[in-house]
Design an enzyme around this catalytic site. Structure first.
Site, short mmCIF file in Angstrom:
data_model
loop_
_atom_site.label_atom_id
_atom_site.label_comp_id
_atom_site.label_asym_id
_atom_site.label_seq_id
_atom_site.Cartn_x
_atom_site.Cartn_y
_atom_site.Cartn_z
N SER A 50 14.05 -21.98 -4.73
CA SER A 50 14.86 -23.12 -4.31
C SER A 50 14.13 -23.92 -3.22
O SER A 50 13.13 -23.46 -2.66
CB SER A 50 16.20 -22.63 -3.75
OG SER A 50 15.98 -21.97 -2.53
N ASP A 82 14.23 -24.28 -8.61
CA ASP A 82 15.68 -24.21 -8.82
C ASP A 82 16.34 -25.34 -8.01
O ASP A 82 16.06 -25.50 -6.82
CB ASP A 82 16.16 -22.84 -8.32
CG ASP A 82 17.57 -22.52 -8.74
OD1 ASP A 82 18.02 -23.05 -9.77
OD2 ASP A 82 18.22 -21.72 -8.04
N HIS A 180 28.56 -20.92 -7.00
CA HIS A 180 27.47 -20.28 -6.27
C HIS A 180 28.03 -19.39 -5.16
O HIS A 180 29.12 -19.62 -4.67
CB HIS A 180 26.55 -21.35 -5.66
CG HIS A 180 25.73 -22.08 -6.69
ND1 HIS A 180 25.83 -23.43 -6.88
CD2 HIS A 180 24.80 -21.63 -7.57
CE1 HIS A 180 24.97 -23.79 -7.84
NE2 HIS A 180 24.35 -22.72 -8.27
N HIS A 210 24.61 -21.19 -14.19
CA HIS A 210 24.30 -20.92 -12.78
C HIS A 210 25.42 -20.08 -12.18
O HIS A 210 26.51 -19.97 -12.75
CB HIS A 210 24.18 -22.24 -12.01
CG HIS A 210 22.86 -22.90 -12.21
ND1 HIS A 210 21.93 -23.01 -11.21
CD2 HIS A 210 22.31 -23.45 -13.31
CE1 HIS A 210 20.86 -23.62 -11.70
NE2 HIS A 210 21.06 -23.91 -12.97
N ALA A 212 25.71 -16.81 -11.74
CA ALA A 212 26.09 -15.75 -12.69
C ALA A 212 25.96 -14.33 -12.12
O ALA A 212 26.00 -13.36 -12.87
CB ALA A 212 25.25 -15.89 -13.95
N ASN A 253 21.38 -17.42 -14.34
CA ASN A 253 20.80 -17.52 -13.00
C ASN A 253 21.45 -16.53 -12.02
O ASN A 253 22.67 -16.53 -11.87
CB ASN A 253 21.05 -18.92 -12.44
CG ASN A 253 20.04 -19.91 -12.97
OD1 ASN A 253 19.61 -19.80 -14.11
ND2 ASN A 253 19.68 -20.87 -12.15
#
Ligand SMILES: [Zn+2]
Length: 291
Positions: A50, A82, A180, A210, A212, A253
């Site tokens: 990220s 990411d 998230h 995402h 996950a 992800n």
């Protein structure tokens, strides 16, 4: 093996209804763990970095760690940005040998998201780099982007179809109810598999889930047992992940799970080995001092 792109691993996953794991790292140790696990399972793996990880560890350092570890392996490894938020960061990552980038302009109005995604796709494809884009918004926190529950928007299947065709992206992240972070659901975990089915019907490129992480009790308890305070952390149960994969998700992800496991392991080790300072942290041959 040299690094590969999303296009080398995801289309096959989509065709045969399985998914490839994308795992976030920001340091050497987590990268080693991801690679060891992928090697043990003989599975392709996507290593995700990220913008915050880049700010922390430096783009060249992270890229070199992954390239050095990956070249000794037989499994395919993708080095992936990411949630890239700008053209500049995508360009910078490509300069440092990333083989894949995500451009996440889902915070912008639809047309601006499309415009920026197209710009990144054009640049990346010329350099044989794959691109993931996002449409719809996930709740939760990803780096510095905070989205409140009420502001999260499910992906519209028709819009997703048009977006994928127009942008020519290689994979599309969609919003079907995950978020998230470690606190994904207040009540019973649910995903909109019905929306996913409609999207999968309309969009033929690989779809990405995402947020996950499973946030398994075992790891949360380990953190809490050794001094952490994770409260009512809750992730996506395995049965929902399996349903998502069966219905068209090809990239899963995971970030939170790795952070929890890392923190739990470090906490437990330090509590159980109060006299052992170098311990396993890289100086195994040194005598531990008696404090
Ligand atoms: Zn994400």
């Amino acid at each position: 093996m040299v690094l590969v792109t999303l296009n080398d691993v995801l289309p096959r996953a989509r065709r045969y209804h399985y998914a490839i794991g994308a795992f976030n790292t920001s340091n050497l140790e987590i990268t080693q763990a991801i690679i060891e696990a992928a090697e043990d399972l003989n599975a392709p793996v996507i290593i995700a970095i990220s913008e915050k990880a880049i700010k922390y560890a430096g783009i060249e350092n992270l890229s070199q760690i992954i390239i050095n570890l990956a070249k000794k392996l037989k499994i395919p490894v993708v080095l992936h940005l990411d949630h890239g938020s700008s053209f500049d960061i995508a360009q910078e990552c490509i300069k440092y040998n990333f083989t894949s980038v995500m451009i996440d302009a889902s915070r912008l109005p639809y047309n601006e998201n499309l415009k920026l995604t197209k710009q990144v796709v054009k640049y990346a494809h010329k350099r044989n780099v794959s691109v993931e884009a996002e449409i719809g918004r996930l709740a939760g926190i990803e780096d510095d982007i905070k989205v409140k529950k009420g502001e999260a928007i499910y992906t519209d299947p028709k819009q997703a179809k048009f977006f994928a065709q127009e942008s020519e992206c290689d994979a599309l992240a969609i919003a079907i109810g995950t978020s998230h972070g470690a606190y994904k659901f207040k009540a019973k975990p649910e995903l909109r598999i019905d929306i996913l089915q409609e999207i999968a019907h309309e969009v033929k490129i690989p779809l990405v889930l995402h947020g996950a992480s499973g946030v398994k009790k075992k790891w949360v308890n380990q953190v809490n047992q050794f001094g952490g305070r994770l409260g009512h952390a809750q992730g996506v149960p395995d049965n929902l992940l399996i349903a998502a994969i069966k219905n068209g998700i090809s990239k899963i992800n995971v970030d939170t799970d790795l952070r929890i496991a890392f923190t739990g392991g470090v906490r437990e080790y330090l509590v159980k080995n109060r006299k052992d300072w170098p311990g396993t942290f890289g100086c195994g041959d040194l005598q531990s001092p008696v404090l």
